[in-house]
Write a protein that holds these residues in place. Structure first.
Motif, PDB file in Angstrom:
ATOM      1  N   ALA A 120     -12.946  -7.268 -52.360  1.00  0.00           N
ATOM      2  CA  ALA A 120     -13.052  -6.634 -51.051  1.00  0.00           C
ATOM      3  C   ALA A 120     -11.947  -7.108 -50.118  1.00  0.00           C
ATOM      4  N   GLU A 121     -11.610  -8.400 -50.168  1.00  0.00           N
ATOM      5  CA  GLU A 121     -10.538  -8.927 -49.322  1.00  0.00           C
ATOM      6  C   GLU A 121      -9.181  -8.365 -49.740  1.00  0.00           C
ATOM      7  N   VAL A 135     -19.777  -7.075 -47.578  1.00  0.00           N
ATOM      8  CA  VAL A 135     -19.391  -7.573 -48.900  1.00  0.00           C
ATOM      9  C   VAL A 135     -18.743  -8.953 -48.809  1.00  0.00           C
ATOM     10  N   SER A 136     -17.692  -9.063 -47.981  1.00  0.00           N
ATOM     11  CA  SER A 136     -16.910 -10.306 -47.945  1.00  0.00           C
ATOM     12  C   SER A 136     -16.857 -10.962 -46.573  1.00  0.00           C
ATOM     13  N   GLY A 137     -17.387 -10.287 -45.552  1.00  0.00           N
ATOM     14  CA  GLY A 137     -17.208 -10.761 -44.190  1.00  0.00           C
ATOM     15  C   GLY A 137     -16.008 -10.130 -43.522  1.00  0.00           C
ATOM     16  N   ALA A 138     -15.218  -9.383 -44.301  1.00  0.00           N
ATOM     17  CA  ALA A 138     -14.070  -8.637 -43.766  1.00  0.00           C
ATOM     18  C   ALA A 138     -13.120  -9.520 -42.975  1.00  0.00           C
ATOM     19  N   HIS A 139     -12.637 -10.598 -43.606  1.00  0.00           N
ATOM     20  CA  HIS A 139     -11.666 -11.456 -42.929  1.00  0.00           C
ATOM     21  C   HIS A 139     -10.314 -10.756 -42.834  1.00  0.00           C
ATOM     22  N   PHE A 140      -9.737 -10.407 -43.999  1.00  0.00           N
ATOM     23  CA  PHE A 140      -8.432  -9.744 -44.113  1.00  0.00           C
ATOM     24  C   PHE A 140      -7.324 -10.535 -43.418  1.00  0.00           C
ATOM     25  N   ALA A 179      -6.107 -13.646 -52.167  1.00  0.00           N
ATOM     26  CA  ALA A 179      -6.425 -12.217 -52.253  1.00  0.00           C
ATOM     27  C   ALA A 179      -5.843 -11.451 -51.069  1.00  0.00           C
ATOM     28  N   GLN A 180      -5.911 -12.042 -49.891  1.00  0.00           N
ATOM     29  CA  GLN A 180      -5.384 -11.383 -48.687  1.00  0.00           C
ATOM     30  C   GLN A 180      -3.866 -11.206 -48.775  1.00  0.00           C
ATOM     31  N   CYS A 181      -3.158 -12.249 -49.186  1.00  0.00           N
ATOM     32  CA  CYS A 181      -1.698 -12.158 -49.268  1.00  0.00           C
ATOM     33  C   CYS A 181      -1.270 -11.162 -50.348  1.00  0.00           C
TER      34      CYS A 181
END
Length: 227
Positions: free
Chosen positions: A9-10, A61-66, A91-93
């Motif tokens: 998700a991230e 799902v993931s907390g939506a940090h992004f 995952a974000q990078c």
């Protein structure tokens, strides 16, 4: 929720975010005949709009940090462990860079094109510190007082910060890194990335110090607003 699902998700959320940031910049410049003001408006609107959708859909799902800055702040608050936090940042990078490549592919551009947009100097760094601190405070305080409104709070803040900061509010180390891979309107020179990231780290620290001072007591935070 398995860690793999949260990492997916991230990755996906950050990728779609960058595709929107870069793609809307390309489209805005093309449709406005090169007018940077109109392109910035399109960029801000697309970014805010996709943030609302992504947080609403992937938040459960993931907390939506992004955003590694968000992940770091929540790790400090104990919301996730070190292993999870490292996985989130990777995952974000990776997702951010994939999103830039996707945007280039959609517009028929070279997939990798090192950024050439100069973004450096004290004003830019101050802007990134302010933008990041504001975003983190929006999340840390909003999660306590208005959790259901988080998609709107973050989207609204980013839309506004595009316009009141000189740096157009990257406010995200993964976004900054990925935008060094595009020569389009949304790009940044690779050499300017470290300055932005240090400013974002400073903004994160400032938010972590300010949040406890500004946080409402539980009884106040949980009570409904006056009519």
């Amino acid at each position: 929720m398995t860690l793999l699902r949260r990492l997916a998700a991230e990755f996906l959320g950050t990728g779609v975010l960058l595709a929107a940031v870069v793609g809307s910049g390309i489209m805005g410049m093309a449709m406005s005949g090169g007018n940077a003001g109109i392109a910035l408006l399109a960029n801000a609107a697309a970014t805010a709009g996709i943030l609302y959708v992504l947080i609403a859909v992937l938040g459960p799902v993931s907390g939506a940090h992004f955003n590694p800055a968000v992940t770091l702040a929540l790790r400090v608050h104990g919301a996730l462990g070190t292993r999870e936090a490292i996985g989130y940042v990777i995952a974000q990078c990776a997702g951010a860079m994939a999103g830039v490549v996707l945007a280039h592919a959609m517009f028929g551009q070279p997939l990798l094109q090192p950024g050439a947009h100069a973004r450096t100097g004290a004003a830019q760094w101050l802007s990134e510190g302010v933008a990041t601190a504001g975003l983190l405070l929006t999340i840390l305080l909003g999660a306590r007082t208005r959790p259901a409104a988080m998609p709107a709070l973050v989207a609204s803040y980013i839309f506004a910060a595009y316009w009141f900061t000189a740096s157009t509010a990257f406010a995200n180390p993964a976004v900054t890194l990925a935008r060094a891979l595009t020569r389009t309107f949304a790009g940044i020179r690779p050499g300017d990335v470290p300055g932005f990231m240090l400013a974002q780290l400073a903004g994160t620290v400032a938010a972590l110090l300010l949040a406890p001072l500004l946080r409402a007591p539980a009884a106040v935070a949980e009570s409904p607003p006056a009519a």
